[in-house]
Motif scaffolding. Structure first.
Motif, PDB file in Angstrom:
ATOM      1  N   ASP A   6      17.888  13.293 -21.105  1.00 27.27           N
ATOM      2  CA  ASP A   6      18.636  12.339 -20.301  1.00 27.27           C
ATOM      3  C   ASP A   6      20.004  12.938 -19.993  1.00 27.27           C
ATOM      4  O   ASP A   6      20.811  13.161 -20.892  1.00 27.27           O
ATOM      5  CB  ASP A   6      18.790  11.030 -21.069  1.00 27.27           C
ATOM      6  CG  ASP A   6      19.422   9.934 -20.245  1.00 27.27           C
ATOM      7  OD1 ASP A   6      19.990  10.224 -19.178  1.00 27.27           O
ATOM      8  OD2 ASP A   6      19.347   8.775 -20.676  1.00 27.27           O
ATOM      9  N   PRO A   7      20.298  13.238 -18.724  1.00 27.73           N
ATOM     10  CA  PRO A   7      21.581  13.862 -18.389  1.00 27.73           C
ATOM     11  C   PRO A   7      22.785  12.995 -18.727  1.00 27.73           C
ATOM     12  O   PRO A   7      23.894  13.500 -18.868  1.00 27.73           O
ATOM     13  CB  PRO A   7      21.488  14.121 -16.888  1.00 27.73           C
ATOM     14  CG  PRO A   7      20.399  13.246 -16.400  1.00 27.73           C
ATOM     15  CD  PRO A   7      19.468  13.023 -17.557  1.00 27.73           C
ATOM     16  N   ARG A   8      22.573  11.702 -18.890  1.00 28.30           N
ATOM     17  CA  ARG A   8      23.704  10.835 -19.262  1.00 28.30           C
ATOM     18  C   ARG A   8      24.245  11.201 -20.632  1.00 28.30           C
ATOM     19  O   ARG A   8      25.450  11.087 -20.878  1.00 28.30           O
ATOM     20  CB  ARG A   8      23.279   9.371 -19.239  1.00 28.30           C
ATOM     21  CG  ARG A   8      23.061   8.846 -17.831  1.00 28.30           C
ATOM     22  CD  ARG A   8      22.585   7.438 -17.846  1.00 28.30           C
ATOM     23  NE  ARG A   8      21.267   7.417 -18.502  1.00 28.30           N
ATOM     24  CZ  ARG A   8      20.545   6.344 -18.703  1.00 28.30           C
ATOM     25  NH1 ARG A   8      20.984   5.177 -18.324  1.00 28.30           N
ATOM     26  NH2 ARG A   8      19.363   6.419 -19.284  1.00 28.30           N
ATOM     27  N   HIS A  11      26.577  14.068 -20.103  1.00 22.83           N
ATOM     28  CA  HIS A  11      27.785  13.584 -19.435  1.00 22.83           C
ATOM     29  C   HIS A  11      28.672  12.811 -20.407  1.00 22.83           C
ATOM     30  O   HIS A  11      29.878  13.052 -20.481  1.00 22.83           O
ATOM     31  CB  HIS A  11      27.404  12.705 -18.244  1.00 22.83           C
ATOM     32  CG  HIS A  11      28.600  12.158 -17.532  1.00 22.83           C
ATOM     33  ND1 HIS A  11      29.116  10.920 -17.803  1.00 22.83           N
ATOM     34  CD2 HIS A  11      29.396  12.709 -16.589  1.00 22.83           C
ATOM     35  CE1 HIS A  11      30.182  10.717 -17.055  1.00 22.83           C
ATOM     36  NE2 HIS A  11      30.372  11.783 -16.302  1.00 22.83           N
ATOM     37  N   GLU A  12      28.098  11.903 -21.152  1.00 16.95           N
ATOM     38  CA  GLU A  12      28.886  11.090 -22.081  1.00 16.95           C
ATOM     39  C   GLU A  12      29.488  11.939 -23.196  1.00 16.95           C
ATOM     40  O   GLU A  12      30.560  11.631 -23.705  1.00 16.95           O
ATOM     41  CB  GLU A  12      28.014   9.990 -22.676  1.00 16.95           C
ATOM     42  CG  GLU A  12      27.620   8.938 -21.657  1.00 16.95           C
ATOM     43  CD  GLU A  12      26.536   7.995 -22.153  1.00 16.95           C
ATOM     44  OE1 GLU A  12      26.091   8.125 -23.316  1.00 16.95           O
ATOM     45  OE2 GLU A  12      26.113   7.140 -21.358  1.00 16.95           O
ATOM     46  N   THR A  13      28.811  13.027 -23.553  1.00 24.33           N
ATOM     47  CA  THR A  13      29.291  13.880 -24.637  1.00 24.33           C
ATOM     48  C   THR A  13      30.384  14.837 -24.186  1.00 24.33           C
ATOM     49  O   THR A  13      31.355  15.055 -24.893  1.00 24.33           O
ATOM     50  CB  THR A  13      28.111  14.691 -25.229  1.00 24.33           C
ATOM     51  OG1 THR A  13      27.109  13.779 -25.662  1.00 24.33           O
ATOM     52  CG2 THR A  13      28.563  15.540 -26.404  1.00 24.33           C
ATOM     53  N   TYR A  14      30.241  15.406 -22.986  1.00 23.89           N
ATOM     54  CA  TYR A  14      31.119  16.491 -22.574  1.00 23.89           C
ATOM     55  C   TYR A  14      32.038  16.206 -21.387  1.00 23.89           C
ATOM     56  O   TYR A  14      32.845  17.052 -21.023  1.00 23.89           O
ATOM     57  CB  TYR A  14      30.289  17.733 -22.250  1.00 23.89           C
ATOM     58  CG  TYR A  14      29.519  18.236 -23.442  1.00 23.89           C
ATOM     59  CD1 TYR A  14      30.167  18.869 -24.492  1.00 23.89           C
ATOM     60  CD2 TYR A  14      28.146  18.073 -23.518  1.00 23.89           C
ATOM     61  CE1 TYR A  14      29.473  19.322 -25.595  1.00 23.89           C
ATOM     62  CE2 TYR A  14      27.428  18.535 -24.623  1.00 23.89           C
ATOM     63  CZ  TYR A  14      28.092  19.156 -25.645  1.00 23.89           C
ATOM     64  OH  TYR A  14      27.409  19.610 -26.729  1.00 23.89           O
ATOM     65  N   ALA A  15      31.938  15.066 -20.748  1.00 24.66           N
ATOM     66  CA  ALA A  15      32.732  14.789 -19.547  1.00 24.66           C
ATOM     67  C   ALA A  15      34.233  14.897 -19.799  1.00 24.66           C
ATOM     68  O   ALA A  15      34.985  15.304 -18.918  1.00 24.66           O
ATOM     69  CB  ALA A  15      32.394  13.412 -18.991  1.00 24.66           C
TER      70      ALA A  15
END
Length: 52
Positions: A6-8, A11-15
């Protein structure tokens, strides 16, 4: 261990590491699409292989 696809999650980890990335990508794509910049990608990618 199960793989999460899941790309989210990424994103949530590294944004927070690169908060300006969306703007930089938008600027790059604008310059490529208006032909201000030529985008060149390698035709081949070298793979790093480690002996098991």
């Amino acid at each position: 261990m199960a793989r999460v696809r899941d790309p989210r999650i990424t994103h949530e980890t590294y944004a927070h590491v690169m908060p300006d990335a969306p703007g930089r990508l938008r600027a790059l794509m604008d310059s490529v699409l208006t032909r201000e910049t030529e985008l060149s990608l390698p035709l081949e990618f070298e793979a790093v292989v480690q002996a098991a």
